[in-house]
Design a protein around this motif. Structure first.
Motif, mmCIF file in Angstrom:
data_model
loop_
_atom_site.group_PDB
_atom_site.id
_atom_site.type_symbol
_atom_site.label_atom_id
_atom_site.label_comp_id
_atom_site.label_asym_id
_atom_site.label_seq_id
_atom_site.Cartn_x
_atom_site.Cartn_y
_atom_site.Cartn_z
ATOM 1 N N GLY A 208 -12.625 1.365 -19.883
ATOM 2 C CA GLY A 208 -13.570 2.084 -19.027
ATOM 3 C C GLY A 208 -12.839 3.144 -18.240
ATOM 4 N N PRO A 209 -13.461 3.834 -17.332
ATOM 5 C CA PRO A 209 -14.895 3.695 -17.066
ATOM 6 C C PRO A 209 -15.768 4.443 -18.079
ATOM 7 N N LEU A 210 -16.910 3.855 -18.347
ATOM 8 C CA LEU A 210 -17.892 4.519 -19.208
ATOM 9 C C LEU A 210 -19.133 4.764 -18.358
ATOM 10 N N ASP A 211 -19.663 5.973 -18.410
ATOM 11 C CA ASP A 211 -20.877 6.257 -17.639
ATOM 12 C C ASP A 211 -22.106 5.681 -18.316
ATOM 13 N N LEU A 212 -22.066 5.706 -19.651
ATOM 14 C CA LEU A 212 -23.256 5.301 -20.406
ATOM 15 C C LEU A 212 -22.819 4.610 -21.698
ATOM 16 N N ILE A 213 -23.471 3.488 -21.975
ATOM 17 C CA ILE A 213 -23.230 2.792 -23.241
ATOM 18 C C ILE A 213 -24.570 2.739 -23.963
ATOM 19 N N VAL A 214 -24.602 3.179 -25.208
ATOM 20 C CA VAL A 214 -25.849 3.105 -25.974
ATOM 21 C C VAL A 214 -25.620 2.262 -27.220
ATOM 22 N N SER A 215 -26.694 1.664 -27.707
ATOM 23 C CA SER A 215 -26.573 0.898 -28.944
ATOM 24 C C SER A 215 -27.941 0.631 -29.564
ATOM 25 N N ASN A 216 -27.973 0.713 -30.880
ATOM 26 C CA ASN A 216 -29.117 0.190 -31.637
ATOM 27 C C ASN A 216 -28.533 -0.916 -32.508
ATOM 28 N N PRO A 217 -28.375 -2.113 -31.922
ATOM 29 C CA PRO A 217 -27.692 -3.179 -32.656
ATOM 30 C C PRO A 217 -28.622 -3.827 -33.692
ATOM 31 N N PRO A 218 -28.054 -4.617 -34.597
ATOM 32 C CA PRO A 218 -28.929 -5.404 -35.480
ATOM 33 C C PRO A 218 -29.697 -6.409 -34.617
ATOM 34 N N TYR A 219 -31.029 -6.464 -34.769
ATOM 35 C CA TYR A 219 -31.802 -7.363 -33.886
ATOM 36 C C TYR A 219 -32.880 -8.175 -34.586
ATOM 37 N N ILE B 241 -22.599 -7.622 -26.498
ATOM 38 C CA ILE B 241 -22.458 -6.365 -25.731
ATOM 39 C C ILE B 241 -22.383 -6.695 -24.242
ATOM 40 N N ALA B 242 -23.241 -7.611 -23.783
ATOM 41 C CA ALA B 242 -23.248 -7.980 -22.356
ATOM 42 C C ALA B 242 -21.896 -8.568 -21.954
ATOM 43 N N GLU B 243 -21.323 -9.385 -22.825
ATOM 44 C CA GLU B 243 -19.996 -9.962 -22.519
ATOM 45 C C GLU B 243 -18.934 -8.874 -22.472
ATOM 46 N N ASP B 244 -19.001 -7.953 -23.437
ATOM 47 C CA ASP B 244 -18.013 -6.867 -23.512
ATOM 48 C C ASP B 244 -18.052 -5.991 -22.268
ATOM 49 N N ILE B 245 -19.271 -5.603 -21.855
ATOM 50 C CA ILE B 245 -19.327 -4.654 -20.739
ATOM 51 C C ILE B 245 -18.975 -5.330 -19.423
ATOM 52 N N ALA B 246 -19.169 -6.644 -19.376
ATOM 53 C CA ALA B 246 -18.788 -7.353 -18.147
ATOM 54 C C ALA B 246 -17.275 -7.233 -17.927
ATOM 55 N N LYS B 247 -16.523 -7.047 -19.027
ATOM 56 C CA LYS B 247 -15.055 -6.968 -18.920
ATOM 57 C C LYS B 247 -14.573 -5.562 -18.549
ATOM 58 N N LEU B 248 -15.432 -4.552 -18.766
ATOM 59 C CA LEU B 248 -15.009 -3.171 -18.487
ATOM 60 C C LEU B 248 -15.182 -2.874 -17.001
ATOM 61 N N GLN B 249 -14.231 -2.181 -16.430
ATOM 62 C CA GLN B 249 -14.335 -1.805 -15.021
ATOM 63 C C GLN B 249 -15.193 -0.543 -14.874
ATOM 64 N N HIS B 250 -15.983 -0.491 -13.828
ATOM 65 C CA HIS B 250 -16.699 0.719 -13.415
ATOM 66 C C HIS B 250 -17.583 1.339 -14.489
ATOM 67 N N SER B 251 -18.224 0.539 -15.288
ATOM 68 C CA SER B 251 -19.181 1.133 -16.216
ATOM 69 C C SER B 251 -20.545 1.023 -15.571
ATOM 70 N N SER B 252 -21.419 1.999 -15.854
ATOM 71 C CA SER B 252 -22.624 1.967 -15.029
ATOM 72 C C SER B 252 -23.957 1.734 -15.724
ATOM 73 N N CYS B 253 -24.226 2.369 -16.880
ATOM 74 C CA CYS B 253 -25.557 2.213 -17.487
ATOM 75 C C CYS B 253 -25.452 1.810 -18.944
ATOM 76 N N VAL B 254 -26.439 1.077 -19.381
ATOM 77 C CA VAL B 254 -26.525 0.775 -20.802
ATOM 78 C C VAL B 254 -27.965 1.030 -21.252
ATOM 79 N N VAL B 255 -28.114 1.663 -22.400
ATOM 80 C CA VAL B 255 -29.444 1.874 -22.978
ATOM 81 C C VAL B 255 -29.406 1.310 -24.398
#
Ligand code: GLN
Length: 302
Positions: free
Chosen positions: A200-211, A246-260
């Motif tokens: 990080g830091p990442l301002d925005l994380i986007v994903s269209n994962p398999p669902y 993804i939720a587990e991954d971003i919890a580990k990154l410092q100072h990331s702010s949004c996910v769509v």
């Protein structure tokens, strides 16, 4: 006298010959597709002819007397493939997304119009936060054909991105699409699961994962089931496996702010729960044309 009802037998379509015209081909293809139960028969016939002949739509309509020439065989082959339910975008190897053309191959998910809601929501958030001119850092998890990252970078000249995918073959296509859009020098492509190896830091994380839940895959339309890569569809027993990762991954990154993220029909509440359980809160939602919540945005206050 027994009345025997005539049964219309669907004769296989004859291959086109080079002296047949565009107009004839359009009419025959539309009829054959409609008879095979394809709802978008006329649109598909036009799209295939336009793509394979390299013509724009106007030529197709104003010069119906032009002959198919050397392209007759390729068009016949395309018709055979469409009648076997292969999507037109796969046959043509291209798909339009957010007004731009993307190359697609069997290695990537065929982009859907619904996914444009992810872009709309992300751009709205960036605007409302006053980030449009900021040097943004964006990550796209499971980038596939690269539509999300390449579109965002094309829309946001000050942004840089990182795109991950477990499939090296998909990354090759994503890079090719980023190059076509002129944004490749602002993207780093990484063969990885989730955000593995990203810092990080990442301002925005986007994903269209398999669902799609694993046991629902067999019931999908043949156009999807037989042609989209399974790895891009299968979201595990309840369809939520990759959101949890993804939720587990971003919890580990410092100072990331949004996910769509894109979500499947009816999954929005479950996906929100997955992220709220690691401290993220709802920032916005977008419905698709069918009225389903299709894009969900969350943020964290650090
Ligand atoms: N939108 C695709 C479908 O419903 C699935 C894509 C995905 O799993 N991300 O066919």
């Amino acid at each position: 006298m027994n009345a025997i009802m005539p049964v219309e037998v669907q004769a296989p379509m004859q291959p086109f010959s080079s002296d047949q015209t565009i107009g004839t081909a359009l009419a025959l293809m539309t009829r054959a597709f409609a008879a095979a139960g394809i709802d978008s028969a006329q649109r598909d016939a036009r799209f295939l002819l336009q793509s394979l002949l390299g013509l724009d739509g106007a030529v197709l309509l104003t010069q119906p007397q032009r002959s198919l020439g050397d392209d007759a065989l390729r068009i016949s082959d395309a018709v055979r493939r469409r009648l076997a339910h292969e999507p037109v975008s796969r046959i043509a190897g291209r798909r339009e997304f957010y007004g731009r053309n993307f190359v697609i191959t069997p290695d990537v998910l065929d982009p859907r119009a619904d996914t444009e809601t992810v872009i709309d929501l992300a751009l709205d958030i960036i605007k409302s936060k006053g980030w449009a001119k900021k040097a943004l850092s964006i990550a796209d998890i499971g980038t596939g054909s690269g539509i999300l990252i390449a579109t965002l970078l094309a829309e946001l000249p000050n942004a840089r991105g990182i795109a991950t995918d477990v499939s090296p073959a998909a990354l090759t296509i994503a890079r090719q699409n980023a190059e076509r859009l002129g944004v490749a020098e602002r993207v780093t492509f990484v063969a990885a699961r989730g955000l593995e190896g990203c810092v990080g830091p990442l301002d925005l994380i986007v994903s269209n994962p398999p669902y799609i839940a694993t046991d629902k895959i067999a019931a999908l339309e043949p156009d999807v089931r037989n042609y989209d890569p399974m790895i891009a569809l299968d979201g595990g027993p309840d369809g939520l496996r990759v959101y949890r990762e993804i939720a587990e991954d971003i919890a580990k990154l410092q100072h990331s702010s949004c996910v769509v993220v894109e979500v499947g029909a009816g999954q929005a509440a479950d996906v929100k729960n997955v992220f709220s359980s690691v401290g993220w809160s709802l920032l916005g939602e977008r419905n698709d044309l069918g009225g389903h919540a299709r894009a969900v945005a969350l943020e964290i206050h650090s």
